[in-house]
Every structure is written in C-alpha cells, then in structure tokens.
Design an enzyme around this catalytic site. Sequence first.
Site, PDB file in Angstrom:
ATOM      1  CE  LYS A  94      10.257   3.626   0.852  1.00 39.73           C
ATOM      2  NZ  LYS A  94       9.827   2.717  -0.238  1.00 39.73           N
TER       3      LYS A  94
ATOM      4  NE  ARG B  86       7.011  -0.189   4.115  1.00 38.69           N
ATOM      5  CZ  ARG B  86       8.279   0.083   3.820  1.00 38.69           C
ATOM      6  NH1 ARG B  86       8.955   0.945   4.552  1.00 38.69           N
ATOM      7  NH2 ARG B  86       8.865  -0.492   2.794  1.00 38.69           N
TER       8      ARG B  86
ATOM      9  NE  ARG C 220      16.802  -2.788  -3.089  1.00 35.23           N
ATOM     10  CZ  ARG C 220      15.799  -2.110  -2.525  1.00 35.23           C
ATOM     11  NH1 ARG C 220      15.856  -0.798  -2.439  1.00 35.23           N
ATOM     12  NH2 ARG C 220      14.748  -2.728  -2.042  1.00 35.23           N
TER      13      ARG C 220
ATOM     14  NE  ARG D 146      16.286  -4.776   0.972  1.00 34.91           N
ATOM     15  CZ  ARG D 146      15.468  -3.742   0.981  1.00 34.91           C
ATOM     16  NH1 ARG D 146      15.963  -2.522   0.906  1.00 34.91           N
ATOM     17  NH2 ARG D 146      14.173  -3.919   1.071  1.00 34.91           N
TER      18      ARG D 146
ATOM     19  NE  ARG E 246      10.069  -5.466  -0.528  1.00 34.62           N
ATOM     20  CZ  ARG E 246      11.192  -5.357  -1.247  1.00 34.62           C
ATOM     21  NH1 ARG E 246      11.736  -6.430  -1.802  1.00 34.62           N
ATOM     22  NH2 ARG E 246      11.776  -4.190  -1.392  1.00 34.62           N
TER      23      ARG E 246
HETATM   24  P1  ATP Z   1      12.977   1.339  -0.967  1.00 36.61           P
HETATM   25  O1  ATP Z   1      13.421   0.416  -2.045  1.00 36.61           O
HETATM   26  O2  ATP Z   1      12.272   2.545  -1.550  1.00 36.61           O
HETATM   27  O3  ATP Z   1      14.061   1.701  -0.036  1.00 36.61           O
HETATM   28  P2  ATP Z   1      11.563  -0.898   0.306  1.00 36.61           P
HETATM   29  O4  ATP Z   1      10.102  -0.965   0.601  1.00 36.61           O
HETATM   30  O5  ATP Z   1      12.070  -1.820  -0.718  1.00 36.61           O
HETATM   31  O6  ATP Z   1      11.845   0.586  -0.087  1.00 36.61           O
HETATM   32  P3  ATP Z   1      12.518  -0.808   3.090  1.00 36.61           P
HETATM   33  O7  ATP Z   1      11.875   0.491   3.327  1.00 36.61           O
HETATM   34  O8  ATP Z   1      13.937  -0.942   3.366  1.00 36.61           O
HETATM   35  O9  ATP Z   1      12.399  -1.265   1.579  1.00 36.61           O
HETATM   36  O10 ATP Z   1      11.673  -1.923   3.920  1.00 36.61           O
HETATM   37  C1  ATP Z   1      11.993  -3.296   3.893  1.00 36.61           C
HETATM   38  C2  ATP Z   1      11.043  -4.092   4.774  1.00 36.61           C
HETATM   39  O11 ATP Z   1      11.164  -3.675   6.151  1.00 36.61           O
HETATM   40  C3  ATP Z   1       9.556  -3.933   4.454  1.00 36.61           C
HETATM   41  O12 ATP Z   1       9.125  -4.794   3.421  1.00 36.61           O
HETATM   42  C4  ATP Z   1       8.919  -4.272   5.823  1.00 36.61           C
HETATM   43  O13 ATP Z   1       8.878  -5.668   6.049  1.00 36.61           O
HETATM   44  C5  ATP Z   1       9.893  -3.683   6.819  1.00 36.61           C
HETATM   45  N1  ATP Z   1       9.535  -2.290   7.192  1.00 36.61           N
HETATM   46  C6  ATP Z   1      10.249  -1.173   6.926  1.00 36.61           C
HETATM   47  N2  ATP Z   1       9.619  -0.072   7.351  1.00 36.61           N
HETATM   48  C7  ATP Z   1       8.458  -0.487   7.909  1.00 36.61           C
HETATM   49  C8  ATP Z   1       7.341   0.170   8.522  1.00 36.61           C
HETATM   50  N3  ATP Z   1       7.275   1.512   8.640  1.00 36.61           N
HETATM   51  N4  ATP Z   1       6.325  -0.600   8.985  1.00 36.61           N
HETATM   52  C9  ATP Z   1       6.346  -1.933   8.878  1.00 36.61           C
HETATM   53  N5  ATP Z   1       7.353  -2.612   8.302  1.00 36.61           N
HETATM   54  C10 ATP Z   1       8.398  -1.913   7.816  1.00 36.61           C
HETATM   55 MG    MG Z   2      15.116   1.747   1.499  1.00 36.78          MG
END
Ligand code: ATP
Ligand code: MG
Length: 193
Positions: free
Chosen positions: A14, A89, A128, A134, A145
């Site tokens: 994303k 989400r 990553r 992270r 997740r």
């Molecule tokens: P990507 O790797 O595609 O960027 P990701 O799911 O690994 O996606 P982030 O989108 O950065 O990572 O989200 C990291 C964390 O932040 C999530 O696991 C959650 O705890 C929190 N978070 C982010 N966006 C939301 C949301 N819309 N609602 C609730 N929690 C969120």
């Molecule tokens: Mg991201």
Amino acid sequence: MKNIIIFGAPGSGKGTYSEAIMEKYGMGHISTGDVLRAEIKQGTQLGKIAQGYIDQGQLIPDELMVNILAKVYDEMPAGKGVIFDGFPRTIPQAEALKKMLAERGHEMGMMIELVVTEDILLMRLLRRAIEQGRADDNEETIRKRFNVYHTQTAPLAEWFEKEGIRHIVSWEEHPSKEEMIARVFQVIEEENA
Ligand code: ATP
Ligand code: MG
C-alpha cells in the site's frame, strides 16, 4: 483526480503504490500507519495509546481512528484528490469515511485492492523488519496482523463491491515492481478517463 482508497493485507505494498501514485498525479497521501508511527515517535498521548494496539498487531479503536482521519483530511490541500492508505480497515470506518466525505461534498472515488499471496506477504514483511526495523514486523505480530486482516478488514472488500467502486489488481507470480505500478496506473487512468 478522484480520491483513491488503497486496500490490501499487511505487506501488500500500500505504501509503495501510494508513493508512486502521489508522484505521478500530484495527489495528497494519508497513511494512517505513518500518522500513528509519527505520534509514537513524538511521544504524544495519542502515540502512547496507539503503541499498545500496534505492538499487539491489533487495530486502533474505530472512533479514535475516524477522528484522526477527519483531522488529517481537513489539513490536505484541496482539489487534488487524496490517496487513503491503510484506511478504512473496518466496515464502521468505511461508513464513517463515506459520511465524512459526503458532509464535505466529496466522494470516496475508487478503491484499489492489492491481492498478493500470503507467502509473498510474509517474505516482504520479514525483509522489511530487517531494513526498517518496524517493531510490529516480527513473525508473531505479523501472524496476528494477518488474522486481524482476514477477520476485520477483508470483509470490507464486499462493502466496496456493493458501492460499485472496487478494482482488483492481483498478481500470483512475481512481476517486477515497475510492472505492478504500471497496472495500478492503468486502472486509475481508465477510471478518470
Ligand atoms: P502495509 O505494509 O501495506 O503498509 P501494514 O498493515 O503493514 O500495511 P500500516 O498500514 O502501516 O501497516 O499499519 C500498522 C498498524 O497501525 C496496524 O497494524 C494498526 O495497528 C494501526 N493502524 C493503521 N491504520 C489503521 C486503521 N485504519 N484502523 C486501525 N488501526 C490502524
Ligand atoms: Mg504502510
């Protein structure tokens, strides 16, 4: 440009595609994950709350998340379209987004769903973890997740389908990043033509 919601599992890219779209079309970009990580880094009250959820691989509660999103959205430059990366989400978040935009005379625009196999996702997230360090990119939290994604987020794809704005970009093999970006641009251009 129409607003764009980038939707997909953790590690689906994303952030990567959002950056590419932002550069090409000059749109605004809201990554809720980045917003939360910045708050944590600054040690704010919100950051402290968010950290507890993120470390557990859980979602931040909807009401809190929706308030943050509205605030960040209202700070975006007007008229260029915004890329929503990592939001919504859950179905309540999606309903809230639709309402928030309608109140401002705006629309959700289009949703692009990135579909990637789980073994590729896991491989990317573990890489990553090494490259970016992270805290939530360790195998145990990644599994949580994925689980949260399947139970709370994936059902939302149908919600977008019903809204008539769902576009799927899927790759089972390993096309290059450039090829994948080209496919995302194509979907956007067909929609804005
Ligand atoms: P990507 O790797 O595609 O960027 P990701 O799911 O690994 O996606 P982030 O989108 O950065 O990572 O989200 C990291 C964390 O932040 C999530 O696991 C959650 O705890 C929190 N978070 C982010 N966006 C939301 C949301 N819309 N609602 C609730 N929690 C969120
Ligand atoms: Mg991201």
